[in-house]
Every structure is written in C-alpha cells, then in structure tokens.
Design a protein around this motif. Structure first.
Motif, PDB file in Angstrom:
ATOM      1  N   SER A 144     -92.295 -38.840  59.777  1.00 41.35           N
ATOM      2  CA  SER A 144     -91.293 -38.593  58.566  1.00 41.35           C
ATOM      3  C   SER A 144     -90.238 -37.777  58.106  1.00 41.35           C
ATOM      4  CB  SER A 144     -92.441 -39.060  57.395  1.00 41.35           C
ATOM      5  OG  SER A 144     -93.491 -38.155  57.559  1.00 41.35           O
ATOM      6  N   ASP A 145     -89.308 -38.083  57.117  1.00 46.58           N
ATOM      7  CA  ASP A 145     -88.510 -36.842  56.747  1.00 46.58           C
ATOM      8  C   ASP A 145     -89.387 -35.695  55.989  1.00 46.58           C
ATOM      9  OD1 ASP A 145     -88.947 -37.775  54.296  1.00 46.58           O
ATOM     10  OD2 ASP A 145     -87.106 -38.740  54.361  1.00 46.58           O
ATOM     11  N   GLY A 146     -90.982 -35.314  55.047  1.00 48.58           N
ATOM     12  CA  GLY A 146     -91.586 -34.359  54.906  1.00 48.58           C
ATOM     13  C   GLY A 146     -92.008 -34.200  55.563  1.00 48.58           C
ATOM     14  N   GLU A 147     -92.525 -34.985  56.634  1.00 49.12           N
ATOM     15  CA  GLU A 147     -93.777 -34.661  58.026  1.00 49.12           C
ATOM     16  C   GLU A 147     -92.544 -33.449  58.738  1.00 49.12           C
ATOM     17  OE1 GLU A 147     -94.352 -37.813  60.859  1.00 49.12           O
ATOM     18  OE2 GLU A 147     -95.439 -36.184  61.530  1.00 49.12           O
ATOM     19  N   TYR A 174     -85.709 -41.193  57.179  1.00 52.76           N
ATOM     20  CA  TYR A 174     -85.484 -40.398  56.308  1.00 52.76           C
ATOM     21  C   TYR A 174     -84.888 -40.984  54.963  1.00 52.76           C
ATOM     22  CZ  TYR A 174     -82.310 -36.054  55.555  1.00 52.76           C
ATOM     23  OH  TYR A 174     -81.647 -34.720  55.419  1.00 52.76           O
ATOM     24  N   ASN A 175     -85.934 -41.024  54.526  1.00 58.13           N
ATOM     25  CA  ASN A 175     -85.823 -42.069  53.073  1.00 58.13           C
ATOM     26  C   ASN A 175     -86.360 -40.648  51.873  1.00 58.13           C
ATOM     27  OD1 ASN A 175     -88.897 -40.347  52.511  1.00 58.13           O
ATOM     28  ND2 ASN A 175     -89.677 -42.962  53.447  1.00 58.13           N
ATOM     29  N   LYS A 176     -85.942 -39.546  52.270  1.00 62.16           N
ATOM     30  CA  LYS A 176     -84.994 -38.265  51.065  1.00 62.16           C
ATOM     31  C   LYS A 176     -86.171 -38.056  50.278  1.00 62.16           C
ATOM     32  CE  LYS A 176     -81.095 -39.072  53.071  1.00 62.16           C
ATOM     33  NZ  LYS A 176     -81.754 -40.547  53.953  1.00 62.16           N
ATOM     34  N   ILE A 177     -87.870 -38.367  50.660  1.00 68.62           N
ATOM     35  CA  ILE A 177     -89.051 -38.537  49.182  1.00 68.62           C
ATOM     36  C   ILE A 177     -90.110 -37.990  49.917  1.00 68.62           C
ATOM     37  CG2 ILE A 177     -89.945 -38.917  47.374  1.00 68.62           C
ATOM     38  CD1 ILE A 177     -88.217 -41.083  46.745  1.00 68.62           C
ATOM     39  N   GLN A 178     -90.625 -36.555  49.405  1.00 70.40           N
ATOM     40  CA  GLN A 178     -91.773 -36.777  50.389  1.00 70.40           C
ATOM     41  C   GLN A 178     -93.289 -37.032  48.880  1.00 70.40           C
ATOM     42  OE1 GLN A 178     -89.873 -33.065  51.579  1.00 70.40           O
ATOM     43  NE2 GLN A 178     -92.199 -32.589  51.926  1.00 70.40           N
ATOM     44  N   SER A 179     -94.465 -36.478  48.960  1.00 72.57           N
ATOM     45  CA  SER A 179     -95.371 -37.086  48.097  1.00 72.57           C
ATOM     46  C   SER A 179     -95.373 -36.447  47.273  1.00 72.57           C
ATOM     47  CB  SER A 179     -96.719 -36.326  48.770  1.00 72.57           C
ATOM     48  OG  SER A 179     -96.961 -35.788  49.678  1.00 72.57           O
ATOM     49  N   ILE A 236     -84.953 -46.598  53.091  1.00 78.00           N
ATOM     50  CA  ILE A 236     -84.950 -46.097  51.541  1.00 78.00           C
ATOM     51  C   ILE A 236     -86.342 -45.957  51.176  1.00 78.00           C
ATOM     52  CG2 ILE A 236     -85.173 -47.009  49.255  1.00 78.00           C
ATOM     53  CD1 ILE A 236     -82.064 -48.208  49.832  1.00 78.00           C
ATOM     54  N   LYS A 237     -87.206 -45.293  50.072  1.00 75.34           N
ATOM     55  CA  LYS A 237     -88.205 -45.731  50.505  1.00 75.34           C
ATOM     56  C   LYS A 237     -88.794 -46.736  49.400  1.00 75.34           C
ATOM     57  CE  LYS A 237     -92.198 -42.083  49.808  1.00 75.34           C
ATOM     58  NZ  LYS A 237     -92.689 -40.736  50.525  1.00 75.34           N
ATOM     59  N   GLY A 238     -90.151 -47.345  49.221  1.00 73.68           N
ATOM     60  CA  GLY A 238     -90.352 -48.399  49.304  1.00 73.68           C
ATOM     61  C   GLY A 238     -89.505 -50.026  48.840  1.00 73.68           C
TER      62      GLY A 238
HETATM   63 MG   LIG Z   1     -90.126 -38.622  53.274  1.00 74.10          MG
END
Ligand SMILES: [Mg+2]
Ligand SMILES: Cc1ncc(C[n+]2csc(CCOP(=O)(O)OP(=O)(O)O)c2C)c(N)n1
Length: 268
Positions: A144-147, A174-179, A236-238
């Motif tokens: 994941s990206d945040g990872e 690369y969904n551009k969002i983390q937690s 895209i997340k979701g």
């Molecule tokens: Mg992410």
C-alpha cells in the motif's frame, strides 16, 4: 483468461469482499476494494499456481503486504479454487483461521501480514533464494502507499537491485489515502517513480483499475534483465462503490444495512 473474464472476476471479488466486511462488521473495505482489479488480473492469467497443490514448488509467490485488506485476497483465493467459497462466511469469527489480517493458515496465503512493512523484505529473501537455486518462479509483492512510510521497505528497495532480483516485482496500490489522512499530507511520497528509479528500479505507472494496462504491465516482466520492477498502480480507495470512493471514512467504517444494500446494488 481474457481481460473481459478478469473484469467479471473482479466484480465477483468485490461482491464477496463487501459481504464479508458487512457480515463481520469489519474495517478496511476501502483498501480491499482498491486492489481488486490487480488481484483479478494476477489470478486470472499472470501468476503460475495450482489451487489443488498450493505448495507446488514452481508456483509464483504472491505476498500481500497490506494484510489489513485481506478480505479481497481471501475472496480471490476462494473464487480461484483454493478452498470452498462457503468458508468465507467464517471471516473474522472467533476461533476461525480466517483472521481479519492475512493468515498463512489459509490455503494460498504465502505469508501472514498485517504489521505493515514486512512482505517486501521477505520477498527479497525469496527472490534471492530462487536465484541462487536457479529456480524460475517469480515473486510479486502488493504494497500500500501509506505502508511506504515504513523504513523496512526502503532497506529492501536498496537491497533488490544490488542483488539483481529481476524475478521480483512490487505493485504499489497508490490509492492516495492512508488510515488517518491523505498520503500527500501525512508523508508525501512524491516523486515516487523518481525515487524508485534513483534506487535503480525499473518503474511503470498504470491505472490500477484498467485491466488492459494491468495485464500489459504484468505480462512483460522483467522490464529489463537484472533489474527489479516496480509497478505504480494509481487506484481509488473504495473503488466500485461511489459513496466509498476516495473517502477516508471507509478505511475503518463498516457498512450498515443500508450501505450494504446500496453497495451490492451498484456493483451488480
Ligand atoms: Mg493507501
Ligand atoms: C506496523 C504497522 N503500523 C500501523 C498499522 C496500523 N495500520 C493499519 S492500516 C494502516 C495504513 C493504511 O493505509 P495504507 O497503508 O495506504 O493502506 P490502504 O490505503 O491500501 O488501505 C495502518 C497505519 C499496521 N497495520 N502496521
């Protein structure tokens, strides 16, 4: 399998994923949905595997590093024949092996993950071992990206080109969002492709929901002999459920009855 079959497969994975998260009142549906098209392509014509012999030595190894998003991996494995789809009903139940983070007790799951930042270092070891033993299987790691905030990944990113691990491919969701926020606000990764290139990786950027682009990227590996490849998949997340798309809320929120009905209706 063709691109059309892989798109149909992705739809089935999305339906099962949402059902599992809803029934278990679980989290992480956003990150599970963002990687579905990549999983569908991998398991419908890219990876070498035999669901009746999950430990077949010549299989390609797929490691899901973002283990919190395991629902869509479990659904993919069941729908690929590793175990009965009905077993997915045990997801996140007390005493079940279907833990809410990826568990290697499940047929087809190579590595237990969930503590972020571990699968790529392990994957480097697997890739190096395969090279030394002259084995031809390949190693694919979905991150994941945040990872990428985890330093362990960057040690592995240094290590892989030094050892010419061209049997190793990473795919970054690369969904551009983390937690708790947007990646660019928490710890910006850009220029991501430039960073990976500077670490001596081959990089490809694709739309991670376009099956043709995913297949093209994954079926022409390695991009260059002796060099590991990083596929940056813009996602895209979701993805697939309009009210979940690119919404931070759906990292943790679980669908209620109405959300569930609406989500299923949209995907069907
Ligand atoms: Mg992410
Ligand atoms: C080592 C570690 N630290 C913190 C967490 C808690 N955690 C779960 S998911 C997540 C980040 C989610 O964002 P991202 O990595 O971008 O995943 P995706 O958007 O694909 O769901 C974090 C920090 C964890 N699982 N492991």
């Amino acid at each position: 399998m063709s691109k059309k079959n892989s798109e149909e497969f992705a739809k089935k994975i999305r339906l099962k994923t949402i059902e599992m998260v809803y029934k278990a009142k679980a989290s992480h549906v956003g990150g599970a949905l963002s990687m579905v098209d990549i999983l569908a392509a991998l398991y419908s014509g890219i990876l070498k595997y035999n669901p009746r012999k999950p430990k077949w030595n010549e299989r390609d190894r797929f490691l899901l590093s973002k283990g919190h998003a395991c629902t869509s991996l479990y659904a993919t494995l069941a729908l690929s024949g590793f175990f009965d789809v009905a077993e997915l009903d045990n997801y996140a139940k007390d005493g079940s092996i279907f833990l809410s983070h990826a568990s290697h007790k499940i047929q087809g799951v190579e590595l237990s993950t969930g503590s972020l930042g571990h699968a790529l270092p392990v994957g480097c070891g697997l890739a190096l071992a395969a090279k030394r033993k002259n084995e031809k299987h390949r190693i694919f790691i979905l991150l994941s990206d945040g990872e990428l905030d985890e330093g362990s990944n960057w040690e592995a990113i240094l290590f892989a080109p030094k050892h010419n691990l061209d049997n190793l491919t990473i795919i970054i969701d690369y969904n551009k969002i983390q937690s708790l926020g947007n990646v660019k606000d928490v710890l910006d990764l850009e220029p991501l492709s430039g960073k990976l290139k500077a670490f001596n990786w081959q990089t490809i950027e694709i739309d991670g929901h376009n099956h043709e682009q995913i297949f093209n990227a994954l079926s022409t590996l390695p991009k260059q002999k002796g060099i590991p490849t990083a596929i940056i998949a813009h996602t895209i997340k979701g993805k697939g459920v309009d009210f979940m798309e690119s919404k931070l809320l759906w990292h943790y929120k679980s669908p209620n009855d109405e959300d569930f009905r609406n989500a299923i209706k949209q995907i069907e």
